[in-house]
Design a protein around this motif. Structure first.
Motif, PDB file in Angstrom:
ATOM      1  N   ALA A  36      -1.024  -5.880  -6.400  1.00 44.33           N
ATOM      2  CA  ALA A  36      -1.399  -7.111  -5.704  1.00 44.33           C
ATOM      3  C   ALA A  36      -2.368  -6.757  -4.597  1.00 44.33           C
ATOM      4  O   ALA A  36      -2.143  -5.806  -3.846  1.00 44.33           O
ATOM      5  CB  ALA A  36      -0.167  -7.791  -5.108  1.00 44.33           C
ATOM      6  N   ASN A  52       1.809  -2.302   5.397  1.00 38.38           N
ATOM      7  CA  ASN A  52       1.159  -1.007   5.595  1.00 38.38           C
ATOM      8  C   ASN A  52      -0.242  -0.957   4.993  1.00 38.38           C
ATOM      9  O   ASN A  52      -1.071  -0.168   5.442  1.00 38.38           O
ATOM     10  CB  ASN A  52       2.047   0.089   4.975  1.00 38.38           C
ATOM     11  N   ILE A  84       2.242  -2.026  10.296  1.00 42.13           N
ATOM     12  CA  ILE A  84       1.625  -0.753  10.671  1.00 42.13           C
ATOM     13  C   ILE A  84       0.262  -1.060  11.292  1.00 42.13           C
ATOM     14  O   ILE A  84      -0.703  -1.410  10.603  1.00 42.13           O
ATOM     15  CB  ILE A  84       1.478   0.197   9.455  1.00 42.13           C
ATOM     16  N   MET A 123      -7.378   8.312   4.257  1.00 44.48           N
ATOM     17  CA  MET A 123      -8.130   7.454   5.176  1.00 44.48           C
ATOM     18  C   MET A 123      -8.880   8.278   6.222  1.00 44.48           C
ATOM     19  O   MET A 123      -9.991   7.943   6.613  1.00 44.48           O
ATOM     20  CB  MET A 123      -7.175   6.477   5.874  1.00 44.48           C
ATOM     21  N   THR A 124      -8.257   9.368   6.669  1.00 47.81           N
ATOM     22  CA  THR A 124      -8.868  10.196   7.708  1.00 47.81           C
ATOM     23  C   THR A 124      -9.525  11.447   7.127  1.00 47.81           C
ATOM     24  O   THR A 124     -10.245  12.151   7.839  1.00 47.81           O
ATOM     25  CB  THR A 124      -7.800  10.630   8.738  1.00 47.81           C
ATOM     26  N   ASN A 153       3.775  -1.329  -3.877  1.00 49.31           N
ATOM     27  CA  ASN A 153       2.563  -2.141  -4.062  1.00 49.31           C
ATOM     28  C   ASN A 153       1.309  -1.273  -3.988  1.00 49.31           C
ATOM     29  O   ASN A 153       1.251  -0.310  -3.236  1.00 49.31           O
ATOM     30  CB  ASN A 153       2.535  -3.242  -2.978  1.00 49.31           C
ATOM     31  N   LYS A 192      -6.381  -4.455  13.915  1.00 54.42           N
ATOM     32  CA  LYS A 192      -5.110  -3.861  14.345  1.00 54.42           C
ATOM     33  C   LYS A 192      -4.605  -4.489  15.642  1.00 54.42           C
ATOM     34  O   LYS A 192      -3.405  -4.600  15.859  1.00 54.42           O
ATOM     35  CB  LYS A 192      -5.264  -2.347  14.487  1.00 54.42           C
ATOM     36  N   GLY A 228       0.822  -1.218   0.000  1.00 54.65           N
ATOM     37  CA  GLY A 228       0.000   0.000   0.000  1.00 54.65           C
ATOM     38  C   GLY A 228       0.850   1.259   0.000  1.00 54.65           C
ATOM     39  O   GLY A 228       0.648   2.149   0.816  1.00 54.65           O
ATOM     40  N   PRO A 260       0.512   4.302  14.522  1.00 56.45           N
ATOM     41  CA  PRO A 260       0.250   5.738  14.339  1.00 56.45           C
ATOM     42  C   PRO A 260      -1.011   6.170  15.087  1.00 56.45           C
ATOM     43  O   PRO A 260      -1.921   5.370  15.321  1.00 56.45           O
ATOM     44  CB  PRO A 260       0.043   5.881  12.828  1.00 56.45           C
ATOM     45  N   GLY A 261      -1.044   7.445  15.426  1.00 58.05           N
ATOM     46  CA  GLY A 261      -2.256   8.034  15.980  1.00 58.05           C
ATOM     47  C   GLY A 261      -3.112   8.560  14.847  1.00 58.05           C
ATOM     48  O   GLY A 261      -3.419   7.823  13.909  1.00 58.05           O
TER      49      GLY A 261
HETATM   50  P1  NAP Z   1      -4.573   5.424   2.682  1.00 55.01           P
HETATM   51  O1  NAP Z   1      -4.103   6.809   2.415  1.00 55.01           O
HETATM   52  O2  NAP Z   1      -6.016   5.107   2.561  1.00 55.01           O
HETATM   53  O3  NAP Z   1      -3.720   4.435   1.736  1.00 55.01           O
HETATM   54  C1  NAP Z   1      -3.983   3.062   1.763  1.00 55.01           C
HETATM   55  C2  NAP Z   1      -2.981   2.324   0.902  1.00 55.01           C
HETATM   56  O4  NAP Z   1      -3.244   0.914   1.008  1.00 55.01           O
HETATM   57  C3  NAP Z   1      -3.061   2.660  -0.580  1.00 55.01           C
HETATM   58  O5  NAP Z   1      -1.768   2.605  -1.113  1.00 55.01           O
HETATM   59  C4  NAP Z   1      -3.923   1.531  -1.144  1.00 55.01           C
HETATM   60  O6  NAP Z   1      -3.668   1.249  -2.517  1.00 55.01           O
HETATM   61  C5  NAP Z   1      -3.420   0.375  -0.298  1.00 55.01           C
HETATM   62  N1  NAP Z   1      -4.338  -0.763  -0.229  1.00 55.01           N
HETATM   63  C6  NAP Z   1      -5.625  -0.770   0.193  1.00 55.01           C
HETATM   64  N2  NAP Z   1      -6.119  -2.017   0.113  1.00 55.01           N
HETATM   65  C7  NAP Z   1      -5.122  -2.806  -0.366  1.00 55.01           C
HETATM   66  C8  NAP Z   1      -5.013  -4.183  -0.680  1.00 55.01           C
HETATM   67  N3  NAP Z   1      -6.049  -5.031  -0.523  1.00 55.01           N
HETATM   68  N4  NAP Z   1      -3.828  -4.652  -1.162  1.00 55.01           N
HETATM   69  C9  NAP Z   1      -2.789  -3.813  -1.353  1.00 55.01           C
HETATM   70  N5  NAP Z   1      -2.827  -2.499  -1.073  1.00 55.01           N
HETATM   71  C10 NAP Z   1      -3.990  -2.006  -0.594  1.00 55.01           C
HETATM   72  O7  NAP Z   1      -4.160   4.939   4.158  1.00 55.01           O
HETATM   73  P2  NAP Z   1      -3.093   5.551   5.206  1.00 55.01           P
HETATM   74  O8  NAP Z   1      -3.783   6.515   6.062  1.00 55.01           O
HETATM   75  O9  NAP Z   1      -1.841   5.917   4.491  1.00 55.01           O
HETATM   76  O10 NAP Z   1      -2.849   4.236   6.097  1.00 55.01           O
HETATM   77  C11 NAP Z   1      -1.757   3.362   5.903  1.00 55.01           C
HETATM   78  C12 NAP Z   1      -1.723   2.365   7.060  1.00 55.01           C
HETATM   79  O11 NAP Z   1      -1.607   3.091   8.295  1.00 55.01           O
HETATM   80  C13 NAP Z   1      -3.003   1.536   7.180  1.00 55.01           C
HETATM   81  O12 NAP Z   1      -2.684   0.223   7.598  1.00 55.01           O
HETATM   82  C14 NAP Z   1      -3.775   2.244   8.271  1.00 55.01           C
HETATM   83  O13 NAP Z   1      -4.668   1.388   8.933  1.00 55.01           O
HETATM   84  C15 NAP Z   1      -2.644   2.697   9.168  1.00 55.01           C
HETATM   85  N6  NAP Z   1      -3.001   3.816  10.044  1.00 55.01           N
HETATM   86  C16 NAP Z   1      -3.415   5.008   9.533  1.00 55.01           C
HETATM   87  C17 NAP Z   1      -3.755   6.037  10.394  1.00 55.01           C
HETATM   88  C18 NAP Z   1      -4.229   7.381   9.904  1.00 55.01           C
HETATM   89  O14 NAP Z   1      -4.620   8.205  10.765  1.00 55.01           O
HETATM   90  N7  NAP Z   1      -4.197   7.670   8.610  1.00 55.01           N
HETATM   91  C19 NAP Z   1      -3.669   5.847  11.775  1.00 55.01           C
HETATM   92  C20 NAP Z   1      -3.239   4.630  12.258  1.00 55.01           C
HETATM   93  C21 NAP Z   1      -2.910   3.620  11.381  1.00 55.01           C
HETATM   94  P3  NAP Z   1      -4.457   2.052  -3.719  1.00 55.01           P
HETATM   95  O15 NAP Z   1      -3.832   3.441  -3.716  1.00 55.01           O
HETATM   96  O16 NAP Z   1      -4.133   1.302  -4.955  1.00 55.01           O
HETATM   97  O17 NAP Z   1      -5.891   2.080  -3.359  1.00 55.01           O
END
Ligand code: NAP
Length: 247
Positions: free
Chosen positions: A62, A90, A140, A192-193, A35, A159, A12, A185-186
């Motif tokens: 993938a 991630n 993550i 996502m947010t 990825n 998580k 991701g 992360p917080g």
């Molecule tokens: P994001 O901006 O929504 O990005 C998600 C990424 O995951 C994108 O690259 C997406 O690919 C990819 N993805 C989604 N489903 C997938 C799958 N089935 N196989 C492969 N790749 C996939 O999310 P983010 O905020 O950067 O979060 C990244 C990680 O940090 C996540 O695990 C999330 O739970 C964790 N996290 C985030 C926060 C927050 O506040 N943002 C806080 C705590 C933890 P596409 O671009 O191709 O869709």
């Protein structure tokens, strides 16, 4: 450079936190497999940035929730780079709702990507690491996996599960010089947010001692640190990077 000669997969990594981790690893000398599932153009842009700092990049579509696709992704990294030293799990999704309204498919989707996806990737990626007797796996997770959050029972369960798997894997692979850690992360500003209501954001902000929401670049340096030699004696840990929100 801190990760010189290393090869990494960041799941991701087309955007958000994964993108920031992939770029930070490349700046420290690692070759990176980028990825994604849907956003091919964005993944290609990340690869261009990696190549611009002189590292090799492979873009690989993938869905990590599918074991066959995770396996092919690992094979592509090993074939392209000749090795695989670092796996960052991630990729993650949310399907938020209160428990009575969580549909079965929303429960299954979140658990499949966030938890089973990490398992699929670890299962495939640990083989070359076991052979090399060196490896770094970084999962993550989220502070929500520790504290819980109303409206996120499926996400929090995935998580929290990831933390249990991190500790189990750390115990399984420690004797082969493979460390397994989690970064929690917080509240980080990404897509996502991005859709959360303003009042939720300001309520969260009021609970953060450092007085600001996080950015992907707050997370990446911690993951880079865990991926390198300086973190050789750290395994099975959960490092919270949340501005003090959940202490
Ligand atoms: P994001 O901006 O929504 O990005 C998600 C990424 O995951 C994108 O690259 C997406 O690919 C990819 N993805 C989604 N489903 C997938 C799958 N089935 N196989 C492969 N790749 C996939 O999310 P983010 O905020 O950067 O979060 C990244 C990680 O940090 C996540 O695990 C999330 O739970 C964790 N996290 C985030 C926060 C927050 O506040 N943002 C806080 C705590 C933890 P596409 O671009 O191709 O869709």
């Amino acid at each position: 450079m801190y990760l010189s000669g290393r090869a990494a997969i960041v799941t991701g990594s087309s955007r958000g936190i994964g993108r920031s981790i992939a770029l930070a690893m490349a700046r420290e000398g690692a070759d990176v497999l980028v990825n994604y599932t849907g956003r091919e153009a964005e993944a290609n842009l990340v690869a261009d940035e990696i190549k611009a700092v002189g590292r090799r990049a492979v873009v690989f579509r993938a869905d990590v929730s599918r074991p066959d696709e995770a396996g092919r992704m690992v094979a592509a990294a090993v074939e392209s780079f000749g090795r695989l030293d670092i796996l960052v799990n991630n990729a993650g999704i949310t399907r938020d709702n209160l428990i009575p309204r969580i549909r079965e498919e929303d429960w299954d989707a979140v658990l499949s990507v966030n938890l089973k996806g990490a398992f699929n990737c670890i299962k495939a990626a640990v083989r070359p690491m076991l052979k090399a007797r060196w490896g770094r796996i970084i999962n993550i997770t989220s502070v929500v996996g520790i504290t819980g959050n109303p409206g996120q029972a499926n996400y929090a369960a995935s998580k929290a599960g990831l933390i249990g798997m991190t500790k189990s894997a750390a115990r399984e692979f420690g004797s082969r010089n493979i460390t397994v850690n989690a970064v929690a992360p917080g509240f980080i500003v990404t897509e996502m947010t991005g859709g959360l209501p303003e009042e939720t954001k300001s309520r969260m902000l009021s609970e953060i001692p450092l007085g600001r929401l996080g950015t992907p670049d707050d997370i990446a340096p911690v993951v880079v640190f865990l991926a390198g030699e300086a973190a050789a004696y750290i395994t099975g840990q959960v490092i919270m990077v949340d501005g003090g929100m959940a202490m």
